[in-house]
Design a protein around this motif. Structure first.
Motif, PDB file in Angstrom:
ATOM      1  N   GLN A  48      -3.532 -11.030 -38.479  1.00 10.11           N
ATOM      2  CA  GLN A  48      -3.486 -10.176 -39.655  1.00 10.11           C
ATOM      3  C   GLN A  48      -3.665  -8.689 -39.320  1.00 10.11           C
ATOM      4  OE1 GLN A  48      -6.054 -11.345 -42.834  1.00 10.11           O
ATOM      5  NE2 GLN A  48      -5.435  -9.655 -44.133  1.00 10.11           N
ATOM      6  N   ASN A  49      -4.510  -8.359 -38.362  1.00  7.85           N
ATOM      7  CA  ASN A  49      -4.749  -6.958 -38.014  1.00  7.85           C
ATOM      8  C   ASN A  49      -3.576  -6.316 -37.275  1.00  7.85           C
ATOM      9  OD1 ASN A  49      -7.249  -7.118 -39.178  1.00  7.85           O
ATOM     10  ND2 ASN A  49      -8.350  -7.342 -37.267  1.00  7.85           N
ATOM     11  N   ASP A  50      -2.649  -7.121 -36.805  1.00  5.27           N
ATOM     12  CA  ASP A  50      -1.495  -6.615 -36.064  1.00  5.27           C
ATOM     13  C   ASP A  50      -0.314  -6.379 -37.006  1.00  5.27           C
ATOM     14  OD1 ASP A  50      -2.844  -6.608 -33.651  1.00  5.27           O
ATOM     15  OD2 ASP A  50      -2.175  -8.613 -33.096  1.00  5.27           O
ATOM     16  N   ALA A  51      -0.511  -5.514 -37.988  1.00  3.81           N
ATOM     17  CA  ALA A  51       0.487  -5.286 -39.036  1.00  3.81           C
ATOM     18  C   ALA A  51       1.801  -4.743 -38.490  1.00  3.81           C
ATOM     19  CB  ALA A  51      -0.081  -4.341 -40.097  1.00  3.81           C
ATOM     20  N   VAL A  52       1.748  -3.820 -37.552  1.00  2.00           N
ATOM     21  CA  VAL A  52       2.975  -3.242 -36.990  1.00  2.00           C
ATOM     22  C   VAL A  52       3.725  -4.291 -36.171  1.00  2.00           C
ATOM     23  CG1 VAL A  52       3.874  -1.539 -35.348  1.00  2.00           C
ATOM     24  CG2 VAL A  52       2.171  -0.853 -37.040  1.00  2.00           C
ATOM     25  N   ILE A  53       3.007  -5.041 -35.372  1.00  2.00           N
ATOM     26  CA  ILE A  53       3.637  -6.094 -34.566  1.00  2.00           C
ATOM     27  C   ILE A  53       4.270  -7.132 -35.492  1.00  2.00           C
ATOM     28  CG2 ILE A  53       3.271  -7.877 -32.800  1.00  2.00           C
ATOM     29  CD1 ILE A  53       2.946  -4.888 -31.869  1.00  2.00           C
ATOM     30  N   GLY A 101      -7.054   0.126 -30.793  1.00  2.00           N
ATOM     31  CA  GLY A 101      -6.168  -0.287 -31.875  1.00  2.00           C
ATOM     32  C   GLY A 101      -5.417   0.862 -32.518  1.00  2.00           C
ATOM     33  N   GLU A 102      -5.652   2.094 -32.035  1.00  2.00           N
ATOM     34  CA  GLU A 102      -5.011   3.264 -32.618  1.00  2.00           C
ATOM     35  C   GLU A 102      -3.517   3.296 -32.310  1.00  2.00           C
ATOM     36  OE1 GLU A 102      -7.987   6.935 -32.466  1.00  2.00           O
ATOM     37  OE2 GLU A 102      -7.950   5.785 -30.582  1.00  2.00           O
ATOM     38  N   VAL A 103      -2.771   3.914 -33.229  1.00  2.00           N
ATOM     39  CA  VAL A 103      -1.352   4.162 -33.005  1.00  2.00           C
ATOM     40  C   VAL A 103      -1.244   5.562 -32.422  1.00  2.00           C
ATOM     41  CG1 VAL A 103       0.899   4.457 -34.099  1.00  2.00           C
ATOM     42  CG2 VAL A 103      -0.615   2.603 -34.829  1.00  2.00           C
ATOM     43  N   VAL A 104      -0.531   5.657 -31.302  1.00  2.00           N
ATOM     44  CA  VAL A 104      -0.445   6.918 -30.572  1.00  2.00           C
ATOM     45  C   VAL A 104       1.014   7.234 -30.234  1.00  2.00           C
ATOM     46  CG1 VAL A 104      -2.776   6.732 -29.589  1.00  2.00           C
ATOM     47  CG2 VAL A 104      -0.837   5.750 -28.346  1.00  2.00           C
ATOM     48  N   GLU A 105       1.247   8.522 -30.010  1.00  2.00           N
ATOM     49  CA  GLU A 105       2.536   8.999 -29.531  1.00  2.00           C
ATOM     50  C   GLU A 105       2.381   9.243 -28.034  1.00  2.00           C
ATOM     51  OE1 GLU A 105       5.509  12.796 -30.239  1.00  2.00           O
ATOM     52  OE2 GLU A 105       3.428  12.920 -30.886  1.00  2.00           O
ATOM     53  N   ALA A 119      -2.621   7.363 -36.048  1.00  2.00           N
ATOM     54  CA  ALA A 119      -3.368   6.632 -37.077  1.00  2.00           C
ATOM     55  C   ALA A 119      -4.438   5.776 -36.424  1.00  2.00           C
ATOM     56  CB  ALA A 119      -2.432   5.764 -37.909  1.00  2.00           C
ATOM     57  N   LYS A 120      -5.494   5.492 -37.181  1.00  2.00           N
ATOM     58  CA  LYS A 120      -6.655   4.790 -36.609  1.00  2.00           C
ATOM     59  C   LYS A 120      -6.392   3.329 -36.283  1.00  2.00           C
ATOM     60  CE  LYS A 120      -9.080   3.404 -40.780  1.00  2.00           C
ATOM     61  NZ  LYS A 120     -10.335   3.381 -41.485  1.00  2.00           N
ATOM     62  N   ASP A 121      -5.379   2.712 -36.919  1.00  2.00           N
ATOM     63  CA  ASP A 121      -5.017   1.329 -36.597  1.00  2.00           C
ATOM     64  C   ASP A 121      -3.636   1.024 -37.169  1.00  2.00           C
ATOM     65  OD1 ASP A 121      -5.390   0.668 -39.356  1.00  2.00           O
ATOM     66  OD2 ASP A 121      -7.486   0.193 -38.985  1.00  2.00           O
ATOM     67  N   GLN A 122      -3.175  -0.185 -36.961  1.00  2.00           N
ATOM     68  CA  GLN A 122      -1.821  -0.550 -37.373  1.00  2.00           C
ATOM     69  C   GLN A 122      -1.643  -0.550 -38.889  1.00  2.00           C
ATOM     70  OE1 GLN A 122      -0.001  -3.900 -35.154  1.00  2.00           O
ATOM     71  NE2 GLN A 122      -1.858  -3.817 -33.888  1.00  2.00           N
ATOM     72  N   THR A 124      -3.327   1.190 -41.060  1.00  2.00           N
ATOM     73  CA  THR A 124      -3.383   2.588 -41.494  1.00  2.00           C
ATOM     74  C   THR A 124      -2.073   3.292 -41.185  1.00  2.00           C
ATOM     75  OG1 THR A 124      -5.759   2.598 -41.136  1.00  2.00           O
ATOM     76  CG2 THR A 124      -4.702   4.734 -41.246  1.00  2.00           C
ATOM     77  N   PHE A 125      -1.455   2.972 -40.067  1.00  2.00           N
ATOM     78  CA  PHE A 125      -0.155   3.555 -39.735  1.00  2.00           C
ATOM     79  C   PHE A 125       0.872   3.203 -40.802  1.00  2.00           C
ATOM     80  CE2 PHE A 125       3.978   3.216 -37.420  1.00  2.00           C
ATOM     81  CZ  PHE A 125       4.161   4.567 -37.185  1.00  2.00           C
ATOM     82  N   LEU A 126       0.888   1.944 -41.247  1.00  2.00           N
ATOM     83  CA  LEU A 126       1.827   1.558 -42.305  1.00  2.00           C
ATOM     84  C   LEU A 126       1.478   2.263 -43.617  1.00  2.00           C
ATOM     85  CD1 LEU A 126       2.464  -2.241 -41.597  1.00  2.00           C
ATOM     86  CD2 LEU A 126       3.729  -0.223 -40.799  1.00  2.00           C
ATOM     87  N   ASP A 127       0.188   2.419 -43.906  1.00  2.00           N
ATOM     88  CA  ASP A 127      -0.227   3.198 -45.079  1.00  2.00           C
ATOM     89  C   ASP A 127       0.311   4.626 -44.994  1.00  2.00           C
ATOM     90  OD1 ASP A 127      -1.758   1.081 -46.159  1.00  2.00           O
ATOM     91  OD2 ASP A 127      -3.618   1.791 -45.230  1.00  2.00           O
ATOM     92  N   LEU A 128       0.185   5.226 -43.816  1.00  2.00           N
ATOM     93  CA  LEU A 128       0.648   6.597 -43.614  1.00  2.00           C
ATOM     94  C   LEU A 128       2.161   6.690 -43.777  1.00  2.00           C
ATOM     95  CD1 LEU A 128       0.144   9.551 -42.835  1.00  2.00           C
ATOM     96  CD2 LEU A 128       0.339   8.851 -40.428  1.00  2.00           C
ATOM     97  N   LEU A 129       2.898   5.768 -43.185  1.00  2.00           N
ATOM     98  CA  LEU A 129       4.353   5.786 -43.335  1.00  2.00           C
ATOM     99  C   LEU A 129       4.759   5.668 -44.799  1.00  2.00           C
ATOM    100  CD1 LEU A 129       5.767   3.640 -40.384  1.00  2.00           C
ATOM    101  CD2 LEU A 129       5.605   6.121 -40.572  1.00  2.00           C
ATOM    102  N   PHE A 130       4.076   4.788 -45.516  1.00  2.00           N
ATOM    103  CA  PHE A 130       4.385   4.635 -46.940  1.00  2.00           C
ATOM    104  C   PHE A 130       4.101   5.930 -47.700  1.00  2.00           C
ATOM    105  CE2 PHE A 130       3.188   3.524 -51.299  1.00  2.00           C
ATOM    106  CZ  PHE A 130       4.413   3.017 -51.727  1.00  2.00           C
ATOM    107  N   ALA A 131       2.959   6.556 -47.441  1.00  2.00           N
ATOM    108  CA  ALA A 131       2.623   7.825 -48.107  1.00  2.00           C
ATOM    109  C   ALA A 131       3.630   8.917 -47.753  1.00  2.00           C
ATOM    110  CB  ALA A 131       1.203   8.252 -47.745  1.00  2.00           C
ATOM    111  N   LEU A 132       4.064   8.960 -46.504  1.00  2.00           N
ATOM    112  CA  LEU A 132       5.066   9.943 -46.087  1.00  2.00           C
ATOM    113  C   LEU A 132       6.390   9.702 -46.804  1.00  2.00           C
ATOM    114  CD1 LEU A 132       4.322  10.090 -42.257  1.00  2.00           C
ATOM    115  CD2 LEU A 132       3.893  11.920 -43.927  1.00  2.00           C
ATOM    116  N   GLU A 133       6.767   8.443 -46.952  1.00  2.00           N
ATOM    117  CA  GLU A 133       8.015   8.132 -47.660  1.00  2.00           C
ATOM    118  C   GLU A 133       7.895   8.466 -49.140  1.00  2.00           C
ATOM    119  OE1 GLU A 133      11.776   7.516 -48.352  1.00  2.00           O
ATOM    120  OE2 GLU A 133      10.894   7.547 -46.360  1.00  2.00           O
ATOM    121  N   GLU A 134       6.740   8.194 -49.735  1.00  2.00           N
ATOM    122  CA  GLU A 134       6.518   8.596 -51.139  1.00  2.00           C
ATOM    123  C   GLU A 134       6.683  10.104 -51.285  1.00  2.00           C
ATOM    124  OE1 GLU A 134       3.538   5.958 -53.736  1.00  2.00           O
ATOM    125  OE2 GLU A 134       2.587   6.945 -52.032  1.00  2.00           O
ATOM    126  N   ASN A 135       6.110  10.858 -50.349  1.00  2.00           N
ATOM    127  CA  ASN A 135       6.224  12.317 -50.383  1.00  2.00           C
ATOM    128  C   ASN A 135       7.673  12.751 -50.247  1.00  2.00           C
ATOM    129  OD1 ASN A 135       3.788  13.523 -50.911  1.00  2.00           O
ATOM    130  ND2 ASN A 135       3.660  14.564 -48.961  1.00  2.00           N
TER     131      ASN A 135
END
Length: 176
Positions: A48-53, A101-105, A119-122, A124-135
């Motif tokens: 469950q914690n591996d949302a990006v994977i 567990g952080e997402v890094v470039e 982002a602090k974890d996977q 949260t990264f999906l949360d961030l992508l969603f917020a960016l797309e909303e913006n």
């Protein structure tokens, strides 16, 4: 946000072509194609914690592009001792730092050198992508951002991720 929640959320905010009537011809088709998320035939059970994977393995996100972020196909996931590489931020690989567990470039020329923390974890990264797309959609359709920079920094996980989020926000504002 889990992978399935992310897919549902992106599909829910994806407008139809008529929402882009004020944009140049062809813009809607290109924009909407970049939001395409398909289902993979086979389903792999992922922690469950591996949302990006989970997203990369169980959905077709090969066309999905949010701002400057895109994903690999599931057979293109690459794992090293320290990282799991799953996508791209422009020309720079995106990875999950196994230790935290952080997402890094990553540096495109050195797959051991972290360029920035995204982002602090996977989830949260999906949360961030969603917020960016909303913006992004809000800016295109109503000419007004839905979120301010402070909210996006909070979504990413706090001040450690501020530099990355500010860079994204500034780049987005320049493109308006």
């Amino acid at each position: 946000m889990t992978a399935s929640e992310f897919v549902t959320a992106i599909k829910a905010i994806t407008p139809n072509e008529c929402a882009f009537s004020m944009m140049p011809e062809g813009f809607a088709q290109i924009y909407l194609e970049e939001l395409f998320i398909g289902n993979n035939k086979a389903h792999t059970i992922i922690k469950q914690n591996d949302a990006v994977i989970d997203l990369v393995c169980n959905y077709d996100v090969s066309k999905l592009t949010i701002m400057i972020f895109r994903f690999n196909k599931s057979d293109e996931l690459k794992e090293t001792e320290r990282f799991i590489f799953f996508g791209w931020r422009e020309a720079f690989p995106l990875a999950i730092l196994k230790e935290t567990g952080e997402v890094v470039e990553m540096d495109w020329a050195d797959d051991e050198r972290i360029m920035s923390y995204i982002a602090k974890d996977q989830q949260t990264f999906l949360d961030l992508l969603f917020a960016l797309e909303e913006n992004s959609l809000s800016g295109i359709i109503s000419k007004k951002n839905k979120w301010d920079i402070e909210h996006l920094i909070s979504v990413a996980g706090g001040v450690k991720y501020k530099e990355n989020v500010m860079e994204l926000f500034i780049a987005y504002k320049k493109g308006e």
